[in-house]
Scaffold this motif. Structure first.
Motif, PDB file in Angstrom:
ATOM      1  N   ARG A   1     -15.538  96.410  -9.088  1.00 38.54           N
ATOM      2  CA  ARG A   1     -16.691  96.260  -9.977  1.00 38.54           C
ATOM      3  C   ARG A   1     -16.420  95.220 -11.051  1.00 38.54           C
ATOM      4  O   ARG A   1     -17.311  94.446 -11.413  1.00 38.54           O
ATOM      5  N   LYS A   2     -15.203  95.192 -11.554  1.00 40.86           N
ATOM      6  CA  LYS A   2     -14.865  94.191 -12.566  1.00 40.86           C
ATOM      7  C   LYS A   2     -15.035  92.783 -12.007  1.00 40.86           C
ATOM      8  O   LYS A   2     -15.553  91.889 -12.683  1.00 40.86           O
ATOM      9  N   MET A   3     -14.611  92.579 -10.759  1.00 42.81           N
ATOM     10  CA  MET A   3     -14.750  91.253 -10.143  1.00 42.81           C
ATOM     11  C   MET A   3     -16.224  90.897  -9.960  1.00 42.81           C
ATOM     12  O   MET A   3     -16.632  89.750 -10.180  1.00 42.81           O
ATOM     13  N   VAL A   4     -17.032  91.884  -9.530  1.00 35.49           N
ATOM     14  CA  VAL A   4     -18.464  91.638  -9.342  1.00 35.49           C
ATOM     15  C   VAL A   4     -19.129  91.307 -10.678  1.00 35.49           C
ATOM     16  O   VAL A   4     -19.964  90.399 -10.771  1.00 35.49           O
ATOM     17  N   ILE A   5     -18.750  92.041 -11.722  1.00 31.88           N
ATOM     18  CA  ILE A   5     -19.318  91.787 -13.058  1.00 31.88           C
ATOM     19  C   ILE A   5     -18.927  90.392 -13.544  1.00 31.88           C
ATOM     20  O   ILE A   5     -19.756  89.648 -14.080  1.00 31.88           O
ATOM     21  N   GLN A   6     -17.661  90.017 -13.352  1.00 32.98           N
ATOM     22  CA  GLN A   6     -17.215  88.683 -13.768  1.00 32.98           C
ATOM     23  C   GLN A   6     -17.978  87.595 -13.023  1.00 32.98           C
ATOM     24  O   GLN A   6     -18.370  86.581 -13.609  1.00 32.98           O
TER      25      GLN A   6
ATOM     26  N   ALA B   1     -25.656  89.567 -26.474  1.00 30.81           N
ATOM     27  CA  ALA B   1     -26.524  90.688 -26.088  1.00 30.81           C
ATOM     28  C   ALA B   1     -27.403  90.330 -24.899  1.00 30.81           C
ATOM     29  O   ALA B   1     -27.598  91.145 -23.984  1.00 30.81           O
ATOM     30  N   LEU B   2     -27.931  89.095 -24.888  1.00 28.95           N
ATOM     31  CA  LEU B   2     -28.779  88.662 -23.775  1.00 28.95           C
ATOM     32  C   LEU B   2     -27.979  88.536 -22.488  1.00 28.95           C
ATOM     33  O   LEU B   2     -28.478  88.842 -21.395  1.00 28.95           O
ATOM     34  N   LEU B   3     -26.737  88.089 -22.602  1.00 31.21           N
ATOM     35  CA  LEU B   3     -25.877  87.987 -21.422  1.00 31.21           C
ATOM     36  C   LEU B   3     -25.632  89.371 -20.818  1.00 31.21           C
ATOM     37  O   LEU B   3     -25.716  89.552 -19.594  1.00 31.21           O
ATOM     38  N   MET B   4     -25.339  90.346 -21.666  1.00 34.69           N
ATOM     39  CA  MET B   4     -25.107  91.706 -21.171  1.00 34.69           C
ATOM     40  C   MET B   4     -26.366  92.265 -20.504  1.00 34.69           C
ATOM     41  O   MET B   4     -26.296  92.891 -19.440  1.00 34.69           O
ATOM     42  N   GLN B   5     -27.505  91.990 -21.107  1.00 30.61           N
ATOM     43  CA  GLN B   5     -28.770  92.457 -20.534  1.00 30.61           C
ATOM     44  C   GLN B   5     -29.021  91.823 -19.167  1.00 30.61           C
ATOM     45  O   GLN B   5     -29.440  92.497 -18.220  1.00 30.61           O
TER      46      GLN B   5
ATOM     47  N   LYS C   1     -24.724 100.779 -11.919  1.00 31.49           N
ATOM     48  CA  LYS C   1     -25.034 100.598 -13.341  1.00 31.49           C
ATOM     49  C   LYS C   1     -23.751 100.251 -14.084  1.00 31.49           C
ATOM     50  O   LYS C   1     -22.924 101.124 -14.362  1.00 31.49           O
ATOM     51  N   PRO C   2     -23.564  98.968 -14.391  1.00 29.62           N
ATOM     52  CA  PRO C   2     -22.326  98.591 -15.090  1.00 29.62           C
ATOM     53  C   PRO C   2     -22.295  99.153 -16.502  1.00 29.62           C
ATOM     54  O   PRO C   2     -23.314  99.167 -17.203  1.00 29.62           O
ATOM     55  N   LYS C   3     -21.122  99.629 -16.924  1.00 26.92           N
ATOM     56  CA  LYS C   3     -20.972 100.187 -18.259  1.00 26.92           C
ATOM     57  C   LYS C   3     -20.745  99.062 -19.268  1.00 26.92           C
ATOM     58  O   LYS C   3     -20.037  98.090 -18.988  1.00 26.92           O
ATOM     59  N   ILE C   4     -21.341  99.207 -20.434  1.00 29.65           N
ATOM     60  CA  ILE C   4     -21.289  98.156 -21.455  1.00 29.65           C
ATOM     61  C   ILE C   4     -19.860  97.821 -21.870  1.00 29.65           C
ATOM     62  O   ILE C   4     -19.501  96.640 -21.971  1.00 29.65           O
ATOM     63  N   PRO C   5     -18.968  98.817 -22.105  1.00 36.63           N
ATOM     64  CA  PRO C   5     -17.578  98.460 -22.455  1.00 36.63           C
ATOM     65  C   PRO C   5     -16.877  97.639 -21.384  1.00 36.63           C
ATOM     66  O   PRO C   5     -16.074  96.749 -21.695  1.00 36.63           O
ATOM     67  N   VAL C   6     -17.200  97.915 -20.102  1.00 35.53           N
ATOM     68  CA  VAL C   6     -16.580  97.156 -19.008  1.00 35.53           C
ATOM     69  C   VAL C   6     -17.082  95.711 -19.025  1.00 35.53           C
ATOM     70  O   VAL C   6     -16.309  94.770 -18.812  1.00 35.53           O
ATOM     71  N   ILE C   7     -18.382  95.521 -19.284  1.00 39.21           N
ATOM     72  CA  ILE C   7     -18.935  94.156 -19.360  1.00 39.21           C
ATOM     73  C   ILE C   7     -18.262  93.388 -20.496  1.00 39.21           C
ATOM     74  O   ILE C   7     -17.881  92.215 -20.338  1.00 39.21           O
ATOM     75  N   LYS C   8     -18.108  94.039 -21.647  1.00 40.74           N
ATOM     76  CA  LYS C   8     -17.447  93.381 -22.779  1.00 40.74           C
ATOM     77  C   LYS C   8     -16.016  92.977 -22.415  1.00 40.74           C
ATOM     78  O   LYS C   8     -15.557  91.875 -22.754  1.00 40.74           O
ATOM     79  N   LYS C   9     -15.322  93.875 -21.718  1.00 42.73           N
ATOM     80  CA  LYS C   9     -13.943  93.581 -21.326  1.00 42.73           C
ATOM     81  C   LYS C   9     -13.896  92.396 -20.358  1.00 42.73           C
ATOM     82  O   LYS C   9     -13.024  91.526 -20.467  1.00 42.73           O
ATOM     83  N   CYS C  10     -14.860  92.343 -19.438  1.00 38.84           N
ATOM     84  CA  CYS C  10     -14.921  91.231 -18.479  1.00 38.84           C
ATOM     85  C   CYS C  10     -15.215  89.912 -19.194  1.00 38.84           C
ATOM     86  O   CYS C  10     -14.683  88.859 -18.807  1.00 38.84           O
ATOM     87  N   ILE C  11     -16.060  89.960 -20.226  1.00 32.25           N
ATOM     88  CA  ILE C  11     -16.342  88.743 -21.007  1.00 32.25           C
ATOM     89  C   ILE C  11     -15.063  88.255 -21.683  1.00 32.25           C
ATOM     90  O   ILE C  11     -14.747  87.057 -21.673  1.00 32.25           O
TER      91      ILE C  11
END
Length: 725
Positions: A656-661, A677-681, A692-702
């Motif tokens: 999932r981390k790879m897919v999110i990245q 915020a717009l990028l996460m959205q 449903k990607p979790k917000i903390p995981v998206i932040k970590k991937c960023i």
């Protein structure tokens, strides 16, 4: 007069001259209407009230009054300044002011009292039937003797008093009707509530909450069994969905809002229920759904024989569409599909392709690309094994097994001759002649000498029998292989172990063949998915054992020695300790082999791997008996299956981390600069169809992509990210 004298006077601007009819209506209004309208209107209202109370009235009286009020509109509209054209267009001002307004007020008072009284003495369902009846009566009343313009205002007033003002009571009744499954009464309730603007919003919420709770309760009742029973779990969900899909159709006419309420409720209880809570994660639903598919698509499935699988697939897709973690389903489905294809356990390739097509329609080509490549690999493997057999024939590699046949045939021929079991010496000689023609004199010389040695002593036959028991002689090896591309199949290489000589020669020959055909490629043998048949030569009757490669390697040890310690067996095979004990435990439970240090009661009750010690002795059960000639010992090891499942769960987060990245990079490459915020959205929106990607995981991937220098934060605006080409 109107067309001559009156017309002439009006053309001469005589404002005090009007048409005869208008003058008559003005006189009527002045002399009769003004002093008597209150009494007349009151009398009409009393008659209407009497009719509402089921009394018979003379409606002609009311009709005449209504007509008079309407006609007076001519005079009201025709002032001395009016033209002839205006005279022909009456207004309803007098009718509206002097009859309709008090009529609507009286209607409100009547129905408000009736509603309060009726609800005290009757059920809400009966009240709703009464409301429907009253609405029909009011429509008929307007059609019979009131002016048509009153209909809209009258019905609105009745709806406000009888429906809008009683919504709390009606909503409470809706919950009871849902609980009691009274669809026809719900249909009437919905029909009435839908007359009030926005009143169905609360009703939709009530339906959604009820369906969600019913789903949660249904799964909770079977949760202890359903946790490991995919069929029970999925069919419980389908029963709930079918039940309430029918409700939405019958009670709510499949209205879009109620269909959406059904979808929301199903999505909630499917992804969060007693089973997912017991499992400790929301990925249990996609796992059980994938395992349910596997049960349907395997050979021997009762569902294949008894029901239409296409209909089952459609039902599966209903549940699949509600599953949030579709990537988890993909992993489990791919893993189980791989096992079916490798083990040749699929009930039908057509069914497999049909299911994959449905998944492709739901999630797109990329979602099913690996699954489709699996079928391509199976086809390539079939062609490859045909080429290998041709290669073996050209290079006479089949000779590596003919000596084995010679040994077995010679021993069995000896046994027939010594035991006087041959059907005919002529048949025996005929068979040997054919072997001689195929393989030459030297190949059959020993067989021919057997006939000369028929008078050998009894000791020789005893030695032969001992030899057969110790060496556990096997039949000719029948070899088949599938070559799979590692990128498409969710398999990992097993730990190394020592193959039996009986198997190693065949494996080596194929490896040599394959490397000649495909220089630079490396074969990795997946022994954990391999299986085969071996035959017991020491039992009567001779049993055919269907075993895994690990079981085969352990059993073939008894061709070397009839007795082994557990420690020696593991040293000889080099199978990993925990796996070896599981294999040995399974064979002991089958009673094909025995351990003197473990009594029969322990084996029958529930033998565990921890009960087997390294110093224990293992022997062949020479008195082994079974009702079946063909015995399947290749039962999947629970711990291996559990490790596969745990391994999948471990890889899900990383995948999932790879897919999110990848989604972040795609988005930033297209936008170049974007607020955090717009990028996460945007990322959540892109990936919502899979999970449903979790917000903390998206932040970590960023943060990871910033470290890798794919992105950077703007120096002047920290919440703005910029893509680095």
């Amino acid at each position: 007069m109107n067309y001559h004298w009156v017309f002439r006077q009006q053309t001469q601007n005589r404002k005090d001259i009007v048409a005869v009819y208008v003058m008559a209506m003005e006189i009527w209004q002045l002399i009769f209407f003004n002093p008597l309208n209150r009494q007349v209107t009151l009398a009409c209202l009393q008659l209407i009230k009497a009719e509402r109370q089921n009394e018979v009235i003379n409606t002609r009286l009311i009709s005449g009054v209504i007509q008079s009020y309407v006609e007076l509109g001519f005079a009201e509209n025709s002032s001395p300044q009016s033209t002839n054209q205006q005279i022909t267009s009456p207004t309803l001002k007098i009718y509206k002011d002097f009859f309709e307004a008090p009529f609507l007020q009286d209607t409100e008072q009547f129905y408000r009292l009736e509603a309060a009284s009726f609800l005290v003495h009757n059920s809400v369902t009966e009240y709703l039937k009464k409301v429907a009846q009253r609405l029909d009566e009011e429509v008929h009343r307007v059609q019979s003797y009131l002016h048509p313009s009153t209909l809209a205002a009258l019905i609105k007033k009745v709806e406000e008093v009888l429906i809008r003002d009683q919504l709390e009571v009606i909503y409470t009744e809706a919950k009871a009707l849902l609980h009691n499954e009274k669809h026809s009464d719900l249909a009437l309730l919905y029909k009435l509530v839908s007359r009030v603007p926005n009143a169905t919003l609360e009703l939709k919420k009530i339906v959604e909450d009820h369906i969600r709770q019913m789903g949660i309760d249904a799964i909770e009742r079977v949760s202890s069994s359903a946790l490991n029973d995919p069929k029970l779990y999925v069919e419980t969900i389908l029963d709930i969905h079918t039940k309430f899909f029918k409700l939405v159709q019958e009670a709510f006419s499949s209205e879009q809002g109620f269909t959406a309420a059904l979808d929301k409720a199903c999505g909630k209880f499917i992804n969060n229920n007693a089973v997912t809570t017991a499992a400790g994660n929301t990925t249990k639903s996609p796992e059980l759904l994938a395992r349910y598919c596997d049960a349907l698509l395997r050979k021997g499935s009762k569902a294949v024989e008894e029901t239409d699988l296409e209909e089952k697939f459609n039902q599966i897709m209903v549940v699949f569409n509600y599953v949030e973690d579709k990537d988890v389903f993909q992993k489990f489905y791919g893993k189980l599909l791989a096992k079916r294809l490798v083990g040749q356990l699929s009930a039908s390739d057509d069914y497999e392709e049909s299911m994959i097509t449905k998944l492709k329609q739901a999630c797109g080509f990329e979602y099913t690309s690996k699954l489709q490549r699996m079928f391509q690999d199976i086809g390539v493997s079939k062609d490859l094994i045909d080429q290998y057999r041709t290669y073996c024939e050209k290079n006479k590699l089949d000779d590596i097994d003919k000596d084995v046949f010679q040994k077995f045939y010679g021993k069995l021929l000896a046994k027939r001759l010594v035991g006087q079991l041959s059907a005919s010496d002529d048949y025996e000689e005929s068979m040997i002649t054919k072997l001689k023609q195929a393989c030459g004199f030297e190949y059959t010389s020993k067989l021919q000498r057997m006939f000369q040695d028929i008078g050998v002593s009894k000791d020789l036959i005893d030695q032969y029998r001992t030899y057969c028991e110790k060496n556990k002689l096997d039949d000719i090896v029948d070899f088949s292989v599938m070559v799979l591309s590692s990128n498409s199949w969710p398999f990992s290489a097993p730990p190394n172990f020592v193959l039996s000589p009986e198997l190693k020669r065949t494996f080596d020959s194929f490896t040599n063949f394959y490397t000649q055909q495909h220089n630079g490629r490396k074969l990795t043998w997946l022994h954990q998915h391999s299986k085969g048949d071996i035959q017991t030569l020491y039992t009567k009757p001779k049993y055919i054992l269907h075993v895994s490669t690990y079981q085969m390697v352990v059993l073939l040890l008894f061709n070397k020695s009839a007795s082994w310690t557990v420690e020696r067996m593991q040293d000889e095979t080099q199978i990993k300790s925990d796996l070896f004990l599981q294999v040995l435990c399974g064979l002991l439970k089958s009673k094909l082999i025995i351990c003197p240090e473990i009594n029969d009661d322990e084996v029958e009750e529930e033998l565990k791997e921890t009960d087997i010690k390294m110093h224990h002795n293992i022997l062949v059960a020479e008195d082994f008996k079974s009702k079946k000639i063909k015995i399947n010992l290749n039962v999947p090891l629970k711990s291996v299956e559990q490790k596969d499942i745990e391994g999948l769960h471990r890889t899900i987060d990383e995948d999932r981390k790879m897919v999110i990245q990848a989604a972040i990079v795609r988005t930033m490459k297209a936008r170049q600069t974007l607020k955090h915020a717009l990028l996460m959205q945007e990322v959540i929106q892109q990936l919502s169809s899979r999970f449903k990607p979790k917000i903390p995981v998206i932040k970590k991937c960023i943060d990871i992509l910033i470290e890798k220098e794919y992105l950077e934060r703007q120096s002047n605006e920290k919440d703005v990210l910029r893509y680095l080409a």
